[in-house]
Write a protein that holds these residues in place. Structure first.
Motif, PDB file in Angstrom:
ATOM      1  N   GLU A   1     -50.014 -52.198  21.566  1.00 31.52           N
ATOM      2  CA  GLU A   1     -51.006 -51.296  21.188  1.00 31.52           C
ATOM      3  C   GLU A   1     -52.348 -51.651  21.223  1.00 31.52           C
ATOM      4  OE1 GLU A   1     -49.709 -49.113  17.506  1.00 31.52           O
ATOM      5  OE2 GLU A   1     -47.938 -50.265  17.430  1.00 31.52           O
TER       6      GLU A   1
ATOM      7  N   GLU B   1     -42.249 -39.743  19.046  1.00 28.47           N
ATOM      8  CA  GLU B   1     -42.520 -38.143  18.348  1.00 28.47           C
ATOM      9  C   GLU B   1     -43.682 -37.683  18.395  1.00 28.47           C
ATOM     10  OE1 GLU B   1     -40.148 -35.413  17.865  1.00 28.47           O
ATOM     11  OE2 GLU B   1     -39.343 -37.266  18.065  1.00 28.47           O
ATOM     12  N   ALA B   2     -44.630 -38.501  18.037  1.00 27.55           N
ATOM     13  CA  ALA B   2     -46.130 -38.048  17.941  1.00 27.55           C
ATOM     14  C   ALA B   2     -46.603 -37.660  19.634  1.00 27.55           C
ATOM     15  CB  ALA B   2     -47.224 -39.185  17.599  1.00 27.55           C
ATOM     16  N   ALA B   3     -45.990 -38.412  20.687  1.00 24.82           N
ATOM     17  CA  ALA B   3     -46.317 -38.079  21.848  1.00 24.82           C
ATOM     18  C   ALA B   3     -45.399 -36.691  22.554  1.00 24.82           C
ATOM     19  CB  ALA B   3     -45.921 -39.147  22.993  1.00 24.82           C
ATOM     20  N   LYS B   4     -44.426 -36.607  21.964  1.00 24.90           N
ATOM     21  CA  LYS B   4     -43.882 -35.491  22.188  1.00 24.90           C
ATOM     22  C   LYS B   4     -44.366 -34.043  21.543  1.00 24.90           C
ATOM     23  CE  LYS B   4     -39.019 -37.060  23.130  1.00 24.90           C
ATOM     24  NZ  LYS B   4     -37.614 -37.291  22.480  1.00 24.90           N
ATOM     25  N   LYS B   5     -45.013 -34.370  20.311  1.00 22.75           N
ATOM     26  CA  LYS B   5     -45.641 -33.189  19.774  1.00 22.75           C
ATOM     27  C   LYS B   5     -46.804 -32.621  20.640  1.00 22.75           C
ATOM     28  CE  LYS B   5     -44.625 -33.124  14.920  1.00 22.75           C
ATOM     29  NZ  LYS B   5     -44.317 -34.458  14.262  1.00 22.75           N
ATOM     30  N   GLU B   6     -47.522 -33.472  21.462  1.00 25.15           N
ATOM     31  CA  GLU B   6     -48.750 -33.241  22.276  1.00 25.15           C
ATOM     32  C   GLU B   6     -48.110 -32.599  23.444  1.00 25.15           C
ATOM     33  OE1 GLU B   6     -51.392 -36.412  23.233  1.00 25.15           O
ATOM     34  OE2 GLU B   6     -50.430 -37.767  21.486  1.00 25.15           O
TER      35      GLU B   6
ATOM     36  N   THR C   1     -40.726 -47.733  14.480  1.00 26.72           N
ATOM     37  CA  THR C   1     -42.181 -47.758  14.914  1.00 26.72           C
ATOM     38  C   THR C   1     -41.911 -46.929  16.138  1.00 26.72           C
ATOM     39  OG1 THR C   1     -42.703 -49.734  14.078  1.00 26.72           O
ATOM     40  CG2 THR C   1     -44.342 -48.785  15.595  1.00 26.72           C
TER      41      THR C   1
ATOM     42  N   VAL D   1     -41.506 -43.139  15.719  1.00 28.31           N
ATOM     43  CA  VAL D   1     -42.686 -42.424  15.148  1.00 28.31           C
ATOM     44  C   VAL D   1     -43.589 -42.105  16.380  1.00 28.31           C
ATOM     45  CG1 VAL D   1     -44.676 -42.544  13.678  1.00 28.31           C
ATOM     46  CG2 VAL D   1     -42.542 -43.232  12.980  1.00 28.31           C
ATOM     47  N   ASN D   2     -43.882 -43.298  17.144  1.00 26.99           N
ATOM     48  CA  ASN D   2     -44.676 -43.224  18.308  1.00 26.99           C
ATOM     49  C   ASN D   2     -44.369 -42.014  19.403  1.00 26.99           C
ATOM     50  OD1 ASN D   2     -46.290 -44.933  16.964  1.00 26.99           O
ATOM     51  ND2 ASN D   2     -45.792 -46.655  18.435  1.00 26.99           N
TER      52      ASN D   2
ATOM     53  N   VAL E   1     -47.943 -43.137  24.576  1.00 19.84           N
ATOM     54  CA  VAL E   1     -47.247 -43.425  23.705  1.00 19.84           C
ATOM     55  C   VAL E   1     -47.226 -45.161  23.833  1.00 19.84           C
ATOM     56  CG1 VAL E   1     -45.031 -43.978  25.141  1.00 19.84           C
ATOM     57  CG2 VAL E   1     -44.934 -43.973  22.668  1.00 19.84           C
TER      58      VAL E   1
ATOM     59  N   ILE F   1     -51.066 -38.078  27.877  1.00 16.06           N
ATOM     60  CA  ILE F   1     -50.099 -38.086  26.539  1.00 16.06           C
ATOM     61  C   ILE F   1     -49.691 -39.717  26.522  1.00 16.06           C
ATOM     62  CG2 ILE F   1     -48.312 -37.327  25.508  1.00 16.06           C
ATOM     63  CD1 ILE F   1     -48.633 -34.662  27.099  1.00 16.06           C
TER      64      ILE F   1
END
Ligand SMILES: Cc1cc2nc3c(=O)[nH]c(=O)nc-3n(C[C@H](O)[C@H](O)[C@H](O)COP(=O)(O)O)c2cc1C
Length: 204
Positions: A144, A194-199, A188, A191-192, A179, A177
């Motif tokens: 990260e 999923e956040a990228a998929k939302k974009e 972790t 969550v990461n 991750v 996009i």
């Protein structure tokens, strides 16, 4: 018909996060463009060799002077460029490998970035000749801190490189996009990802 050209560059045939996120992007894209066609290339399958001397010679030989040998040596580049020029949207997956893009993606780049085809040099300046206007790049990072303003951003030679390269080709709408932390614990990572998929929904 809208064409999505997908260039997948993870060497992993299973368990790739960049592929999973790009799959999700593709689903969103198909929903938004029901009549679209998707052309997918897995460049890590060895189908694109490292650029050879003959191919480079062919790139810089005027059409009238091309021999059968040189035509053969540039034929893969011709067809990869044709695919790119027909695409309305380019989707690239780019896992970070040793701070840069995978060699397989670089091999594809070396075949499609070609004087007189995808860029020109005119009146002392470079000009992009790509007809594709949009690119979406899915980046996956094991660690990260690589993104703008983060502690490790100086080590990110993926996003700045691809941003420059795609602009150089004339692509104006470029979206990343990302991750990060894909080698962290499972929660972790979930969550990461999923956040990228939302974009993807917004970017499709
Ligand atoms: C050859 C190789 C080199 C890697 N180098 C880096 C690196 O420089 N920095 C990093 O954060 N992760 C690195 N990783 C981890 C990958 O970027 C991470 O596992 C990513 O999720 C791979 O993409 P994928 O899930 O789509 O296969 C490397 C992985 C491999 C296989």
């Amino acid at each position: 018909m809208t064409l999505l050209l997908r260039i997948n560059s993870s060497s992993r045939q299973t368990g790739s996060h960049s592929t999973a996120i790009a799959d999700h992007f593709e689903d969103c894209f198909r929903n938004k463009h029901p009549d679209c066609r998707v052309l997918s290339r897995h460049v890590a399958d060895g189908s694109i060799p490292i650029i050879s001397q003959k191919t480079i010679e062919g790139f810089y030989t005027p059409d009238a002077a091309m021999t059968a040998d040189l035509r053969e040596a540039t034929s893969l580049s011709d067809s990869l460029i044709e695919e790119l020029q027909q695409a309305d949207t380019l989707l690239i997956t780019a896992p970070i490998y040793n701070f840069s893009v995978p060699a397989a993606l670089k091999a594809w780049i070396d075949q499609v970035v070609r004087m007189g085809h995808t860029f020109a040099y005119e009146d002392g300046a470079f000009k992009g000749l790509a007809r594709t206007r949009r690119a979406v790049v899915v980046c996956a990072y094991g660690a990260e801190g690589y993104l703008d303003g983060e502690a490790f951003s100086a080590a990110n030679f993926v996003q700045p490189y691809l941003q420059f390269l795609l602009s150089f080709l004339g692509i104006t709408d470029i979206r990343f996009i990302s991750v990060q932390g894909t080698t962290a614990d499972a929660d972790t990572v979930a969550v990461n990802v999923e956040a990228a998929k939302k974009e993807c929904q917004l970017a499709a």
